[in-house]
Design a protein around this motif. Structure first.
Motif, PDB file in Angstrom:
ATOM      1  N   TYR A   1       0.840  -1.201   0.000  1.00  0.00           N
ATOM      2  CA  TYR A   1       0.000   0.000   0.000  1.00  0.00           C
ATOM      3  C   TYR A   1       0.879   1.257   0.000  1.00  0.00           C
ATOM      4  O   TYR A   1       0.659   2.174  -0.795  1.00  0.00           O
ATOM      5  CB  TYR A   1      -0.921  -0.019   1.219  1.00  0.00           C
ATOM      6  CG  TYR A   1      -1.725   1.233   1.385  1.00  0.00           C
ATOM      7  CD1 TYR A   1      -2.877   1.443   0.646  1.00  0.00           C
ATOM      8  CD2 TYR A   1      -1.338   2.219   2.293  1.00  0.00           C
ATOM      9  CE1 TYR A   1      -3.625   2.603   0.793  1.00  0.00           C
ATOM     10  CE2 TYR A   1      -2.075   3.373   2.450  1.00  0.00           C
ATOM     11  CZ  TYR A   1      -3.219   3.560   1.701  1.00  0.00           C
ATOM     12  OH  TYR A   1      -3.944   4.718   1.853  1.00  0.00           O
TER      13      TYR A   1
ATOM     14  N   TRP B   1       1.965   5.009  -2.873  1.00  0.00           N
ATOM     15  CA  TRP B   1       2.092   6.435  -2.585  1.00  0.00           C
ATOM     16  C   TRP B   1       3.532   6.926  -2.657  1.00  0.00           C
ATOM     17  O   TRP B   1       3.779   8.089  -2.971  1.00  0.00           O
ATOM     18  CB  TRP B   1       1.518   6.738  -1.209  1.00  0.00           C
ATOM     19  CG  TRP B   1       0.046   6.480  -1.142  1.00  0.00           C
ATOM     20  CD1 TRP B   1      -0.575   5.407  -0.577  1.00  0.00           C
ATOM     21  CD2 TRP B   1      -0.987   7.300  -1.670  1.00  0.00           C
ATOM     22  NE1 TRP B   1      -1.927   5.508  -0.723  1.00  0.00           N
ATOM     23  CE2 TRP B   1      -2.213   6.663  -1.387  1.00  0.00           C
ATOM     24  CE3 TRP B   1      -0.996   8.511  -2.359  1.00  0.00           C
ATOM     25  CZ2 TRP B   1      -3.439   7.194  -1.775  1.00  0.00           C
ATOM     26  CZ3 TRP B   1      -2.225   9.039  -2.740  1.00  0.00           C
ATOM     27  CH2 TRP B   1      -3.423   8.399  -2.443  1.00  0.00           C
TER      28      TRP B   1
ATOM     29  N   ARG C   1      -2.847   4.442   7.785  1.00  0.00           N
ATOM     30  CA  ARG C   1      -3.417   5.426   6.846  1.00  0.00           C
ATOM     31  C   ARG C   1      -3.084   6.850   7.284  1.00  0.00           C
ATOM     32  O   ARG C   1      -2.751   7.690   6.456  1.00  0.00           O
ATOM     33  CB  ARG C   1      -4.927   5.224   6.748  1.00  0.00           C
ATOM     34  CG  ARG C   1      -5.583   6.126   5.725  1.00  0.00           C
ATOM     35  CD  ARG C   1      -5.031   5.827   4.329  1.00  0.00           C
ATOM     36  NE  ARG C   1      -5.646   6.637   3.324  1.00  0.00           N
ATOM     37  CZ  ARG C   1      -5.121   7.740   2.807  1.00  0.00           C
ATOM     38  NH1 ARG C   1      -3.968   8.191   3.232  1.00  0.00           N
ATOM     39  NH2 ARG C   1      -5.740   8.411   1.866  1.00  0.00           N
TER      40      ARG C   1
ATOM     41  N   VAL D   1       0.637   7.510   6.544  1.00  0.00           N
ATOM     42  CA  VAL D   1       0.831   7.737   5.106  1.00  0.00           C
ATOM     43  C   VAL D   1       0.318   9.123   4.718  1.00  0.00           C
ATOM     44  O   VAL D   1       1.011   9.874   4.019  1.00  0.00           O
ATOM     45  CB  VAL D   1       0.148   6.625   4.276  1.00  0.00           C
ATOM     46  CG1 VAL D   1       0.067   6.997   2.803  1.00  0.00           C
ATOM     47  CG2 VAL D   1       0.884   5.301   4.454  1.00  0.00           C
ATOM     48  N   ALA D   2      -0.883   9.476   5.159  1.00  0.00           N
ATOM     49  CA  ALA D   2      -1.459  10.779   4.817  1.00  0.00           C
ATOM     50  C   ALA D   2      -0.595  11.930   5.329  1.00  0.00           C
ATOM     51  O   ALA D   2      -0.410  12.935   4.629  1.00  0.00           O
ATOM     52  CB  ALA D   2      -2.882  10.894   5.374  1.00  0.00           C
TER      53      ALA D   2
ATOM     54  N   ILE E   1       2.381  12.191   3.034  1.00  0.00           N
ATOM     55  CA  ILE E   1       1.985  12.773   1.751  1.00  0.00           C
ATOM     56  C   ILE E   1       1.860  14.279   1.904  1.00  0.00           C
ATOM     57  O   ILE E   1       2.341  15.045   1.067  1.00  0.00           O
ATOM     58  CB  ILE E   1       0.657  12.163   1.249  1.00  0.00           C
ATOM     59  CG1 ILE E   1       0.872  10.718   0.846  1.00  0.00           C
ATOM     60  CG2 ILE E   1       0.088  12.979   0.084  1.00  0.00           C
ATOM     61  CD1 ILE E   1      -0.414   9.953   0.588  1.00  0.00           C
TER      62      ILE E   1
ATOM     63  N   ASP F   1       4.017  16.842  -0.161  1.00  0.00           N
ATOM     64  CA  ASP F   1       3.357  17.683  -1.147  1.00  0.00           C
ATOM     65  C   ASP F   1       2.980  19.058  -0.639  1.00  0.00           C
ATOM     66  O   ASP F   1       2.641  19.928  -1.426  1.00  0.00           O
ATOM     67  CB  ASP F   1       2.088  16.995  -1.659  1.00  0.00           C
ATOM     68  CG  ASP F   1       2.386  15.688  -2.373  1.00  0.00           C
ATOM     69  OD1 ASP F   1       3.560  15.456  -2.733  1.00  0.00           O
ATOM     70  OD2 ASP F   1       1.444  14.903  -2.564  1.00  0.00           O
TER      71      ASP F   1
ATOM     72  N   ARG G   1      -2.733  18.313  -0.943  1.00  0.00           N
ATOM     73  CA  ARG G   1      -3.624  17.353  -0.298  1.00  0.00           C
ATOM     74  C   ARG G   1      -4.958  17.301  -1.003  1.00  0.00           C
ATOM     75  O   ARG G   1      -5.522  18.317  -1.378  1.00  0.00           O
ATOM     76  CB  ARG G   1      -3.832  17.729   1.160  1.00  0.00           C
ATOM     77  CG  ARG G   1      -2.543  17.617   1.955  1.00  0.00           C
ATOM     78  CD  ARG G   1      -2.757  17.958   3.383  1.00  0.00           C
ATOM     79  NE  ARG G   1      -3.371  16.802   4.023  1.00  0.00           N
ATOM     80  CZ  ARG G   1      -3.777  16.802   5.272  1.00  0.00           C
ATOM     81  NH1 ARG G   1      -3.645  17.860   6.014  1.00  0.00           N
ATOM     82  NH2 ARG G   1      -4.316  15.738   5.794  1.00  0.00           N
TER      83      ARG G   1
ATOM     84  N   GLU H   1      -7.183  12.657   1.472  1.00  0.00           N
ATOM     85  CA  GLU H   1      -6.044  12.703   2.380  1.00  0.00           C
ATOM     86  C   GLU H   1      -6.340  13.545   3.610  1.00  0.00           C
ATOM     87  O   GLU H   1      -5.484  13.728   4.452  1.00  0.00           O
ATOM     88  CB  GLU H   1      -4.822  13.270   1.643  1.00  0.00           C
ATOM     89  CG  GLU H   1      -4.348  12.338   0.548  1.00  0.00           C
ATOM     90  CD  GLU H   1      -3.455  13.022  -0.447  1.00  0.00           C
ATOM     91  OE1 GLU H   1      -3.284  14.257  -0.350  1.00  0.00           O
ATOM     92  OE2 GLU H   1      -2.935  12.337  -1.319  1.00  0.00           O
TER      93      GLU H   1
ATOM     94  N   GLU I   1     -10.974   5.048  -1.782  1.00  0.00           N
ATOM     95  CA  GLU I   1      -9.685   5.103  -2.465  1.00  0.00           C
ATOM     96  C   GLU I   1      -8.750   4.003  -1.942  1.00  0.00           C
ATOM     97  O   GLU I   1      -8.090   3.317  -2.731  1.00  0.00           O
ATOM     98  CB  GLU I   1      -9.056   6.478  -2.265  1.00  0.00           C
ATOM     99  CG  GLU I   1      -7.766   6.679  -3.022  1.00  0.00           C
ATOM    100  CD  GLU I   1      -7.256   8.092  -2.889  1.00  0.00           C
ATOM    101  OE1 GLU I   1      -6.903   8.686  -3.917  1.00  0.00           O
ATOM    102  OE2 GLU I   1      -7.208   8.608  -1.738  1.00  0.00           O
ATOM    103  N   ASP I   2      -8.704   3.826  -0.643  1.00  0.00           N
ATOM    104  CA  ASP I   2      -7.868   2.772  -0.046  1.00  0.00           C
ATOM    105  C   ASP I   2      -8.275   1.391  -0.559  1.00  0.00           C
ATOM    106  O   ASP I   2      -7.419   0.580  -0.923  1.00  0.00           O
ATOM    107  CB  ASP I   2      -7.978   2.785   1.476  1.00  0.00           C
ATOM    108  CG  ASP I   2      -7.266   3.950   2.120  1.00  0.00           C
ATOM    109  OD1 ASP I   2      -6.485   4.629   1.434  1.00  0.00           O
ATOM    110  OD2 ASP I   2      -7.510   4.172   3.316  1.00  0.00           O
TER     111      ASP I   2
END
Length: 166
Positions: free
Chosen positions: A46, A50, A90, A93-94, A97, A101, A106, A110, A124-125
């Motif tokens: 997963y 990303w 999750r 990861v978010a 991200i 970014d 975002r 996210e 999405e996941d």
């Protein structure tokens, strides 16, 4: 059963090494070690969606497992430990991200702070786990802490409503 997850190459640690040292291994509760063994490859697959750099994806998964280890007793006592652990992954990861970014990068999925955004993030996941990672519905249910029927329904919903964005 389809399972094209990236095999785990090591347990990793925050200093960049790929193996836990013997003191960390001996201090790890057996239940946590078993949970990690089961979920690490899929979590890594997963994260690789990303973060295309394998070392970065592995470091983020390691960060999530270290956060999980810090609250393991509470997670284990929760009604759904797999769901709680998935949320930790999750969130980790978010956050990475967003860090990578910046706030402008975002998307709604996210930022799971509103109900419709949480739903979009889960859709999405699930789509990533099924269509990209290649997990079957029962495997996804196991990873995210849900039941197969709910996952199948959510995947159908996600496919109908968001396939154009893929």
């Amino acid at each position: 059963m389809t399972d094209r997850h990236v095999p785990s190459t090591g347990l990793g640690s925050p200093d960049g090494s790929t193996e836990l040292d013997s003191s960390e291994l001996s201090a790890m509760p057996l239940e946590f070690a078993a949970f990690r063994e089961l979920h690490h490859p899929r979590y890594l697959s997963y994260a690789r969606v990303w973060f295309h750099e394998p070392a970065q994806a592995a470091a983020i998964v390691e960060q999530a497992f270290r956060a999980l280890a810090g609250v393991w007793r509470e997670v284990l006592g929760s009604p759904n430990p797999a769901a709680a652990a998935w949320q930790i992954l999750r969130t980790t990861v978010a956050e990475q991200i967003a860090h990578r970014d910046g706030p402008a990068g975002r998307t709604a999925s996210e930022r799971p702070d509103l109900p419709e955004q949480r739903s979009a993030a889960m859709d999405e996941d699930l789509a990533i786990l099924h269509y990209v990672v290649g997990l079957a519905t029962p495997e996804i249910a196991d990873v995210v802490g849900s039941d197969s029927a709910s996952i199948a329904s959510q995947l159908r919903h996600a496919f109908r409503h968001e396939a154009a964005d893929w």
